[in-house]
Each structure stands twice: as structure tokens, then as C-alpha cells.
Design a protein around this motif. Structure first.
Motif, mmCIF file in Angstrom:
data_model
loop_
_atom_site.group_PDB
_atom_site.id
_atom_site.type_symbol
_atom_site.label_atom_id
_atom_site.label_comp_id
_atom_site.label_asym_id
_atom_site.label_seq_id
_atom_site.Cartn_x
_atom_site.Cartn_y
_atom_site.Cartn_z
ATOM 1 N N PRO A 50 0.775 -1.174 0.088
ATOM 2 C CA PRO A 50 0.067 0.173 -0.075
ATOM 3 C C PRO A 50 0.729 1.133 0.095
ATOM 4 C CG PRO A 50 -0.387 -1.171 2.039
ATOM 5 C CD PRO A 50 0.685 -2.046 1.089
ATOM 6 N N ASP A 51 1.893 1.237 0.760
ATOM 7 C CA ASP A 51 2.789 2.408 0.877
ATOM 8 C C ASP A 51 3.362 2.634 -0.568
ATOM 9 O OD1 ASP A 51 3.860 -0.003 1.351
ATOM 10 O OD2 ASP A 51 5.783 1.147 1.860
ATOM 11 N N LEU A 52 3.891 1.446 -1.311
ATOM 12 C CA LEU A 52 4.497 2.117 -2.774
ATOM 13 C C LEU A 52 3.064 2.573 -3.611
ATOM 14 C CD1 LEU A 52 6.154 -1.220 -3.707
ATOM 15 C CD2 LEU A 52 6.995 1.210 -3.344
ATOM 16 N N ILE A 53 1.877 2.322 -3.376
ATOM 17 C CA ILE A 53 0.955 2.812 -4.182
ATOM 18 C C ILE A 53 0.684 4.392 -3.895
ATOM 19 C CG2 ILE A 53 -1.531 2.691 -4.795
ATOM 20 C CD1 ILE A 53 -1.407 -0.439 -4.164
ATOM 21 N N LEU A 54 0.740 4.497 -2.715
ATOM 22 C CA LEU A 54 0.730 5.843 -1.977
ATOM 23 C C LEU A 54 1.627 6.574 -2.681
ATOM 24 C CD1 LEU A 54 -1.350 7.214 -0.173
ATOM 25 C CD2 LEU A 54 0.506 7.028 1.532
ATOM 26 N N LYS A 55 3.024 6.082 -2.650
ATOM 27 C CA LYS A 55 4.206 6.836 -3.052
ATOM 28 C C LYS A 55 4.216 7.212 -4.433
ATOM 29 C CE LYS A 55 9.318 5.951 -3.140
ATOM 30 N NZ LYS A 55 9.539 5.031 -4.153
ATOM 31 N N GLU A 56 3.555 6.107 -5.458
ATOM 32 C CA GLU A 56 3.196 6.321 -6.882
ATOM 33 C C GLU A 56 2.285 7.594 -6.919
ATOM 34 O OE1 GLU A 56 4.159 5.565 -9.988
ATOM 35 O OE2 GLU A 56 2.654 6.578 -10.723
ATOM 36 N N ALA A 57 1.265 7.419 -6.250
ATOM 37 C CA ALA A 57 0.277 8.791 -6.157
ATOM 38 C C ALA A 57 0.771 10.163 -5.800
ATOM 39 C CB ALA A 57 -0.736 8.546 -5.462
ATOM 40 N N ILE A 58 1.674 10.152 -4.894
ATOM 41 C CA ILE A 58 2.162 11.452 -4.589
ATOM 42 C C ILE A 58 3.352 11.862 -5.451
ATOM 43 C CG2 ILE A 58 3.717 12.427 -2.636
ATOM 44 C CD1 ILE A 58 2.275 10.602 -0.813
ATOM 45 N N GLU A 59 3.984 10.947 -5.991
ATOM 46 C CA GLU A 59 4.938 11.383 -6.873
ATOM 47 C C GLU A 59 4.632 11.805 -8.291
ATOM 48 O OE1 GLU A 59 8.039 8.135 -6.711
ATOM 49 O OE2 GLU A 59 8.702 8.835 -4.878
ATOM 50 N N ASN A 60 3.732 11.301 -9.012
ATOM 51 C CA ASN A 60 3.291 11.465 -10.036
ATOM 52 C C ASN A 60 1.564 11.851 -10.067
ATOM 53 O OD1 ASN A 60 5.623 10.704 -11.714
ATOM 54 N ND2 ASN A 60 4.882 8.707 -11.143
ATOM 55 N N PRO A 61 1.312 12.948 -9.327
ATOM 56 C CA PRO A 61 -0.131 13.186 -9.092
ATOM 57 C C PRO A 61 -0.658 13.802 -10.270
ATOM 58 C CG PRO A 61 1.263 15.035 -8.097
ATOM 59 C CD PRO A 61 2.212 13.746 -8.824
#
Lengths: 266, 262
Positions: A50-61
Motif C-alpha cells: 500500500p505504501d508503494l501505491i501511495l508513493k506513486e500517487a504522491i510522486e506522479n499526481p
């Protein structure tokens, strides 16, 4: 005295009381999920943490927001067009029995059209821009709303119909003051179904051919095996569908507070 | 002076599953203006059918009905008839005030005039504290009072009541009967009241009409001359007991005869 509420708790406490079981489930599921990929060796390309998904969302919003917006606009426009058309058609069919008899079997056929089957044809007709997705969303919205609204217009109680007859109500008064209000609970039930269906329709149509949208984003992410991005996009589409559902629920609560279904949920 | 209701040789036959069902056979009844008449009888004796003919909800197969000397359809159009159904039949999306306003709204009475009329009527049925409540939030007795207020608000000449208190418990029913007597005393309406409760019929009425089933017809009529205002004490009078006993005999005698005749 009759209205005494069974729940005397203060408001925040009551909200917490209603919410905590769902929060607990979320914590447990996310915890298991987190452990699966970080401690138990679940490969990232199958289910990223889940944290990787969140990271993706934050880095490529940007791409999430831009494509999410496209899907939101398609679904909303399709939903609105579908509902307006459905209400109009329901009122016409309701006042013209012959036409209703002729049309109702085809409405049932329409309700059962599998979306993937019709989307390619609609894309050929309307191109692969937003228009074709709006049309698919409108089609999926139209059928449940027209069928349920028609049903609702006939749902007035027999005794209520007698009452209006005894009160010498005109046809139009019967429609406005009896049959339309009686149909509202049916109408809102249909909106609930249609709100989820319109988002689904837009995303699936984007899978088939598109140059923007959540479906498009998921497809391009899948080509590059970018699973965190896929899941981030899934979360955005779920968010859009939930937003729709919430809007319908709030509208229902405002417009038909008298109905038992609304009361039961409060 | 024309009578409020005149039914002559009224017959109603329903088609049911290939067969025919004679709900009413050669029914004759005259209700005078400002009279309170009860129709009493076993279920299936056509009591409700009589009311439905008078309110133009069904057309008789034979005979005729006149209301204030005109056909039911015209009387309905002139809003001369009020109807109270067995269930309150309130619109669940309207609060008490708006339910009572409904007949005025449908008649095109301007709101400025309709509002005080509805409010006055609600006060008369003792529900002023509940004007904003929805029907779902009221007890059965209160709902039926709203329904009666709604039937009175147009000041109809004739009110037809179809077992309005049948669904209520005994105590609430007695309350409602007392209350209805007051309402009747204060107004100049004619009431035709359907019930299967003998006590209720005698307490309320100037005349009790006993009916029998298959086919629906009148078997006996009683005049109740107990003075008004009526009180609970009158149930202990000789007249009350006599009418009650004779009405029971007519009622059950009719029921047995019907069975034997079958």
C-alpha cells in the motif's frame, strides 16, 4: 414524545460508534496487505504494498488527476444526459399506454446489454475522444432509470388513487401530486445503480480505445508493468464512484426525508 | 327538501374469476340531511360497496343513487362529498398540515385562504402540536384524525366513513367515537358510517341499518332516539340494550340464514 430518538448519544460519539467497525476492518486489511508484500514475499508486480501505491500517487499526481478528471467529466455528463432523457421518456411512455406496451420489452433488452459488447460500436460512431465515453455512460444510466421511474409512476397505492378520485383531482394533479412523489423512492434507487454504472461505463469504454482517462491510464500502466500506478488509478476510479454515490445519497436525504429507506439509514 | 342520499334498487355485480358475485341486490336507502346513519353487517355484505357507489368510485350495475338530488359524479365535482377510508391513506411525503391542505390545493383554493382553514381544522382534531410531523411519526389514532380533518376541511355536505376506527384498539376507538360525536354536533354534515361494531353504531347514529351478505341487502333498520349529546352512561339504558339485542339477532340471524340458504 413519539419522535423520541432511540439514540441519545452526543453527535460525535454517535458518528464514532457507527464508523469504528469499518475503520477496524480497514486497518486489519491494510495491515495484512502490508505484511504480505514486505514480510511474506508477495512479488511487487502482483500486489505492490500500500505504501508503494501511495508513493506513486504522491510522486506522479499530475497524470492521475488529469486522467481522473477526464473520467469524472465523462461519467458525470453521461449520467446527467442519461437521467434527463430517461425521465422524459418515462413521462412520455407513462402517458401513452400503447407506446409503453410497445417499448417495454426493448427497455428490458436495453437494460441487459453487456457494456463491453456495445462500447466498440459506440466508439466507431462517436470517435475515440470523450464523446463516445459520454454516450456509453448515458446508455448505461438511461435504462435502469427509465425502467424504475416508469415502475414508480405506477406505484401509488390503490387507496391513494381512490382518494384523488374522491377529491376530484385532475389528471395532471394526479401526476404532479400523487404519482410523481410516489415514484421518487424508485427513482433514487435507480440513480444509485446508475451512478456506479456510469463510472464503470466510462472506464470500460476507455479500455477499448481512448487517449485519456482512468481506463487509458490503467491500460498504459499495464503495458509497462507499473502495478503501483494501476492500483493508484483503481483507487481514483473507486473514489469517483464513491463521490457519485455520496451525492445521490445526500440528494435523497434532502428530497425524500419522509421515506422509510432514508429513515432506516439514519 | 331533497334528501342527502337516495339509493333506489341499487345493484352491483362483480365479475370474479369467470363467476359473478352479487355484492349488492336491490338496496334501498334514504339518508336525510344532517342525519347520522350507520351501516352494519358481516364482511362481504356490501357496506363498502354502497359507499363506493355514492362516491362514484364504482358504477352500479342496476338502480340509481342520487346525492343532494344530483348524480354522484356531479356531487364529487362540486366537492359535496368527503370520504374517510378504512386506513388513514395519508400521503407519506406530506406533513400533517400539507395532508389537510390537499383537498383545498386540488380545489384551487388560494394558499392565503387555505392555510387558516387547514390550521383551524387541525386544531379541531387536537393535532396543532403535530402540524409539521410526517404520517409515519403519528400513532394510528392520530393518523385517522388527520384523515378526518382532511375530509372535513372542504365542508362537505356528506361524509362517508368506511370503518375508520376498525384498526384501532378498544380504548382509542371509544375516544375517537366521543370525539366524532363532538365534531358531528358542531357541524351540519350528514354522515354515513360503515362499521361492524354494534356498540359504536348505536352510540353514534340516529339510525342503524343492518345488512346481510350474499347478496348484500338490508335486513333490518333501527331508529336510535337516545338524546344527544350522547354519553357513555347511555350504554346502560334500556333503549341501548334493546337495540343492541335486536341488532345482534338481526345480524347473526341473517348470517345463519345465509349459511342455511347456501
Amino acid at each position: 414524545m413519539i419522535m423520541a430518538s432511540k439514540n441519545q448519544r452526543s453527535k460525535p460519539a454517535a458518528v464514532w460508534h457507527g464508523v469504528w467497525p469499518a475503520l477496524l476492518v480497514a486497518v486489519v486489511v491494510i495491515g495484512l496487505w502490508y505484511s504480505a508484500s514486505h514480510f511474506w514475499g508477495m512479488p511487487k508486480y502482483i500486489l505492490p504494498a500500500p505504501d508503494l501505491i501511495l508513493k506513486e500517487a504522491i510522486e506522479n499526481p499530475n497524470s492521475l488527476l488529469r486522467n481522473g478528471w477526464v473520467t469524472l467529466v465523462e461519467a458525470t455528463t453521461g449520467f446527467a444526459v442519461g437521467v434527463l432523457l430517461a425521465v422524459f421518456v418515462a413521462l412520455v411512455l407513462d402517458s401513452w399506454r400503447f407506446l409503453e406496451k410497445g417499448m417495454s420489452p426493448y427497455l428490458v433488452v436495453g437494460l441487459n446489454i453487456p457494456i463491453v459488447a456495445i462500447a466498440p460500436a459506440v466508439i466507431i460512431w462517436f470517435g475515440f475522444g470523450m464523446m463516445s465515453k459520454i454516450v456509453v455512460a448515458a446508455i448505461l444510466t438511461f435504462f435502469p432509470v427509465v425502467i424504475y421511474t416508469l415502475k414508480g409512476l405506477k406505484a401509488a397505492d390503490r387507496r391513494e388513487v381512490d382518494l384523488f378520485s374522491v377529491l376530484s383531482a385532475s389528471r395532471i394533479q394526479g401526476l404532479l401530486k400523487l404519482r410523481m412523489p410516489s415514484s421518487l423512492p424508485f427513482f433514487f434507487a435507480a440513480l444509485r445503480v446508475a451512478s456506479a454504472a456510469s463510472v464503470l461505463a466510462a472506464v470500460v469504454a476507455e479500455f477499448i480505445q481512448a487517449n485519456a482517462g482512468i481506463g487509458y491510464l490503467i491500460l498504459t500502466a499495464a503495458y509497462t508493468n507499473n502495478t503501483p500506478r494501476i492500483w493508484a488509478a483503481v483507487a481514483v476510479s473507486a473514489g469517483i464512484a464513491l463521490l457519485f454515490y455520496w451525492v445521490v445519497t445526500v440528494a435523497e436525504r434532502k428530497i425524500i426525508p419522509w421515506h422509510a429507506s432514508v429513515d432506516a439509514r439514519n | 327538501m331533497t334528501a342527502a342520499v337516495v339509493a333506489r334498487e341499487l345493484s352491483v355485480t362483480f365479475e370474479s374469476g369467470g363467476g359473478q358475485f352479487q355484492a349488492l341486490n336491490a338496496f334501498n336507502l334514504t339518508v336525510e340531511k344532517n342525519e347520522f346513519v350507520s351501516l352494519i353487517g358481516p364482511s362481504g355484505c356490501g357496506k363498502t360497496t354502497v359507499l363506493r357507489c355514492i362516491a362514484d368510485l364504482i358504477s352500479p350495475t342496476g338502480g340509481s343513487v342520487m346525492v343532494n338530488g344530483i348524480p354522484p359524479r356531479d356531487a364529487i365535482k362540486k366537492r359535496d362529498i368527503g370520504y374517510v377510508f378504512q386506513s388513514a391513506t395519508l400521503l407519506e411525503w406530506r406533513n400533517v398540515l400539507k395532508n389537510v391542505m390537499l383537498p383545498l390545493e386540488l380545489a384551487g383554493v388560494p394558499r392565503a385562504e387555505a392555510l387558516p382553514r387547514a390550521e383551524a381544522m387541525i386544531e379541531r382534531v387536537g393535532l396543532t402540536d403535530f402540524v409539521k410531523n410526517y404520517p409515519r411519526q403519528l400513532s394510528g389514532g392520530m393518523q385517522q384524525r388527520v384523515a378526518i380533518a382532511r375530509s372535513l376541511v372542504m365542508n362537505p355536505d356528506i361524509i362517508l366513513m368506511d370503518e375508520p376506527f376498525a384498526a384501532l384498539d378498544e380504548i382509542t376507538r371509544d375516544d375517537m367515537n366521543r370525539w366524532l360525536l363532538e365534531v358531528f354536533a358542531q357541524s351540519s354534515t350528514t354522515i354515513l358510517f360503515v362499521t361492524h361494531n354494534i356498540r359504536e353504531a348505536i352510540m353514534l347514529s340516529d339510525r342503524v341499518v343492518v345488512m346481510a351478505a350474499r347478496p348484500g341487502r338490508i335486513v333490518k333498520e333501527f331508529k336510535v332516539s337516545m338524546p344527544r349529546p350522547r354519553t357513555a352512561e347511555q350504554t346502560f339504558t334500556d333503549e341501548f340494550s334493546r337495540i343492541r339485542q335486536e341488532a345482534e339477532e338481526a345480524l347473526y340471524g341473517a348470517a345463519t340464514r345465509t349459511k342455511v340458504g347456501e
